[in-house]
Scaffold this motif. Sequence first.
Motif, mmCIF file in Angstrom:
data_model
loop_
_atom_site.group_PDB
_atom_site.id
_atom_site.type_symbol
_atom_site.label_atom_id
_atom_site.label_comp_id
_atom_site.label_asym_id
_atom_site.label_seq_id
_atom_site.Cartn_x
_atom_site.Cartn_y
_atom_site.Cartn_z
ATOM 1 N N VAL A 49 1.043 -1.179 -0.495
ATOM 2 C CA VAL A 49 -0.169 -0.388 -0.006
ATOM 3 C C VAL A 49 0.847 1.060 0.412
ATOM 4 O O VAL A 49 1.911 1.393 0.571
ATOM 5 C CB VAL A 49 -0.935 0.130 1.283
ATOM 6 N N ASN A 50 0.002 2.254 -0.345
ATOM 7 C CA ASN A 50 1.017 3.398 -0.787
ATOM 8 C C ASN A 50 0.660 3.710 0.888
ATOM 9 O O ASN A 50 -0.617 4.632 1.121
ATOM 10 C CB ASN A 50 0.766 4.424 -1.321
ATOM 11 N N ALA A 51 1.593 3.921 2.070
ATOM 12 C CA ALA A 51 1.281 5.095 3.483
ATOM 13 C C ALA A 51 2.892 5.545 3.553
ATOM 14 O O ALA A 51 3.152 5.833 4.491
ATOM 15 C CB ALA A 51 1.845 3.188 4.316
ATOM 16 N N SER A 52 3.057 6.373 2.418
ATOM 17 C CA SER A 52 3.849 7.370 2.576
ATOM 18 C C SER A 52 3.460 8.936 3.363
ATOM 19 O O SER A 52 2.549 8.550 3.462
ATOM 20 C CB SER A 52 4.230 8.114 1.137
ATOM 21 N N LYS A 53 4.372 9.481 3.895
ATOM 22 C CA LYS A 53 4.235 10.051 4.514
ATOM 23 C C LYS A 53 2.949 11.095 4.053
ATOM 24 O O LYS A 53 2.245 11.750 4.982
ATOM 25 C CB LYS A 53 5.303 10.799 4.599
ATOM 26 N N ALA A 54 3.166 11.356 3.222
ATOM 27 C CA ALA A 54 2.219 12.337 2.236
ATOM 28 C C ALA A 54 0.790 11.637 1.971
ATOM 29 O O ALA A 54 -0.242 12.031 2.602
ATOM 30 C CB ALA A 54 2.337 12.108 0.663
ATOM 31 N N VAL A 74 -1.142 -10.350 8.724
ATOM 32 C CA VAL A 74 -1.039 -9.594 7.373
ATOM 33 C C VAL A 74 0.433 -9.489 6.485
ATOM 34 O O VAL A 74 0.667 -8.820 8.143
ATOM 35 C CB VAL A 74 -1.994 -8.825 6.477
ATOM 36 N N ARG A 75 1.154 -9.000 6.056
ATOM 37 C CA ARG A 75 2.483 -8.956 5.796
ATOM 38 C C ARG A 75 2.683 -7.451 5.212
ATOM 39 O O ARG A 75 1.856 -7.494 4.308
ATOM 40 C CB ARG A 75 3.043 -9.648 5.130
ATOM 41 N N VAL A 76 2.679 -5.985 6.073
ATOM 42 C CA VAL A 76 2.013 -5.141 4.803
ATOM 43 C C VAL A 76 3.159 -4.325 5.078
ATOM 44 O O VAL A 76 4.048 -4.175 5.710
ATOM 45 C CB VAL A 76 1.136 -4.189 5.986
ATOM 46 N N LEU A 77 3.587 -3.970 3.038
ATOM 47 C CA LEU A 77 4.816 -3.152 2.945
ATOM 48 C C LEU A 77 4.060 -1.601 2.784
ATOM 49 O O LEU A 77 3.271 -1.456 2.008
ATOM 50 C CB LEU A 77 5.525 -3.677 2.275
ATOM 51 N N SER A 78 4.919 -1.150 2.559
ATOM 52 C CA SER A 78 4.944 0.197 1.530
ATOM 53 C C SER A 78 5.367 0.676 0.953
ATOM 54 O O SER A 78 6.979 0.500 0.892
ATOM 55 C CB SER A 78 4.983 1.101 3.078
ATOM 56 N N SER A 79 4.864 1.316 -0.558
ATOM 57 C CA SER A 79 5.076 1.335 -1.359
ATOM 58 C C SER A 79 5.343 3.311 -1.863
ATOM 59 O O SER A 79 3.784 3.431 -1.988
ATOM 60 C CB SER A 79 5.267 1.114 -2.642
ATOM 61 N N PRO A 80 5.913 3.923 -1.657
ATOM 62 C CA PRO A 80 5.683 5.229 -1.890
ATOM 63 C C PRO A 80 5.083 5.567 -3.231
ATOM 64 O O PRO A 80 4.573 7.327 -3.090
ATOM 65 C CB PRO A 80 7.233 6.479 -1.413
ATOM 66 N N LEU A 133 9.970 -0.396 -0.631
ATOM 67 C CA LEU A 133 9.548 -0.564 -0.249
ATOM 68 C C LEU A 133 10.075 -1.466 1.241
ATOM 69 O O LEU A 133 11.203 -1.224 1.994
ATOM 70 C CB LEU A 133 9.082 -2.726 0.013
ATOM 71 N N THR A 134 9.139 -0.821 2.453
ATOM 72 C CA THR A 134 9.399 -0.396 3.354
ATOM 73 C C THR A 134 8.296 -1.427 4.390
ATOM 74 O O THR A 134 6.895 -1.823 4.445
ATOM 75 C CB THR A 134 8.878 0.806 4.307
ATOM 76 N N GLU A 135 9.348 -2.164 5.416
ATOM 77 C CA GLU A 135 7.873 -3.348 6.161
ATOM 78 C C GLU A 135 7.386 -2.293 7.055
ATOM 79 O O GLU A 135 8.076 -1.032 7.845
ATOM 80 C CB GLU A 135 9.318 -4.091 6.736
ATOM 81 N N VAL A 136 6.058 -2.572 7.191
ATOM 82 C CA VAL A 136 4.821 -2.020 7.891
ATOM 83 C C VAL A 136 5.008 -2.578 10.252
ATOM 84 O O VAL A 136 4.641 -3.322 9.423
ATOM 85 C CB VAL A 136 3.459 -1.724 7.317
ATOM 86 N N ASP A 137 5.597 -1.804 10.665
ATOM 87 C CA ASP A 137 6.121 -2.554 11.968
ATOM 88 C C ASP A 137 5.222 -1.392 12.704
ATOM 89 O O ASP A 137 4.072 -0.852 12.477
ATOM 90 C CB ASP A 137 7.114 -3.372 12.576
ATOM 91 N N GLU A 138 5.281 -2.085 14.097
ATOM 92 C CA GLU A 138 4.929 -1.395 15.321
ATOM 93 C C GLU A 138 5.700 0.413 15.204
ATOM 94 O O GLU A 138 4.791 1.623 15.790
ATOM 95 C CB GLU A 138 5.563 -1.711 16.807
ATOM 96 N N VAL A 139 6.750 0.405 14.892
ATOM 97 C CA VAL A 139 7.278 1.855 14.837
ATOM 98 C C VAL A 139 7.554 2.394 13.665
ATOM 99 O O VAL A 139 6.874 3.386 13.923
ATOM 100 C CB VAL A 139 9.175 1.568 14.293
ATOM 101 N N PHE A 140 6.753 1.711 12.880
ATOM 102 C CA PHE A 140 6.068 2.728 11.967
ATOM 103 C C PHE A 140 4.879 3.037 11.825
ATOM 104 O O PHE A 140 4.188 4.061 11.840
ATOM 105 C CB PHE A 140 5.659 1.739 9.622
#
Length: 314
Positions: A49-54, A74-80, A133-140
Amino acid sequence: MGTTFHGPSPWPHITRAIRTRGARHAAIGYLGQDAPDLLPLRAGDLLVVNASKAAIRAHATSPAALTYYVNKGVRVLSSPTLHAKVIATNTRAVIGSANASENSTLADDAVVITDDPDVIASVRAFIDSLDELTEVDEVFLDDAIREWEIGRAVPLPGVTGRVRTGTDFLPAPVSRMFVKHAVDYQPTPTEEHVLDQHRSRQRTTAGPAAKYQVESLRLDTPSSVKRGDVIVFVSVDDAWIHPPAVVVSDPMKIPRSGGAVLYFLRIRTDLPPLPFTEAEKVLADLGHPGSRLRTDHYVRSPSLRTALLGLWNL
């Protein structure tokens, strides 16, 4: 099945098509807070998913939806740079224009659903080829919640055609509402720990005062309350009626409580409680003399739900 086209309201067809066995891979540009209802993924699935800052700051992708999927395994990854909306199961592929959001259910979207094995393989290959890609984890998620709180809903072409201001914490439409009398109780150490963990994600070290706050609701007996419901609390002595709170979690069992459950609620800190008798009079003047605010109940009347929200100009 073959290949079928669905529009302008494709989400019921998408939701039905992906209810299959085996791992599902999805690349969906943006997620609204109601994405879990539209896109029912489970442990072992992959979601890009696009979970970029913008996207987070524009309220195009919801941290609540991201959190739901991560908690489900679910394994969630962010692609800006992601803008595609494709899904591949073991037997079907979905290709189209639909984001997993309320805005998509209101827009004229369209998808093609096919069981062509070559197309399914191509969709999986496309998703596997995505980079940056960035892994969406607790820190994210902690960072995403902070960005959401300091951002605002702004129109993004093809993404957020409907922009709400001031009521963006409410589901749209508000179709389930309860009136409940507030009961003071002392949370157990377990409840306090869970609540503090959730609240810690909302805190920032600088900037303007938070507009929203997370509170808890304990119910000792089984209830039909669920995520997305709106609750209007009345004080036990019927002196005050409190602004609406939105249920933002599934029920969590409280250990050693005899079956009690805990919910998290999201409230607007800038909305004041109102004198109960004045609220009753306003509702009566609006055609609701029998508003039943003195008893706990499910508000079935759409017009009464609207009138209750109108007490705070929502």
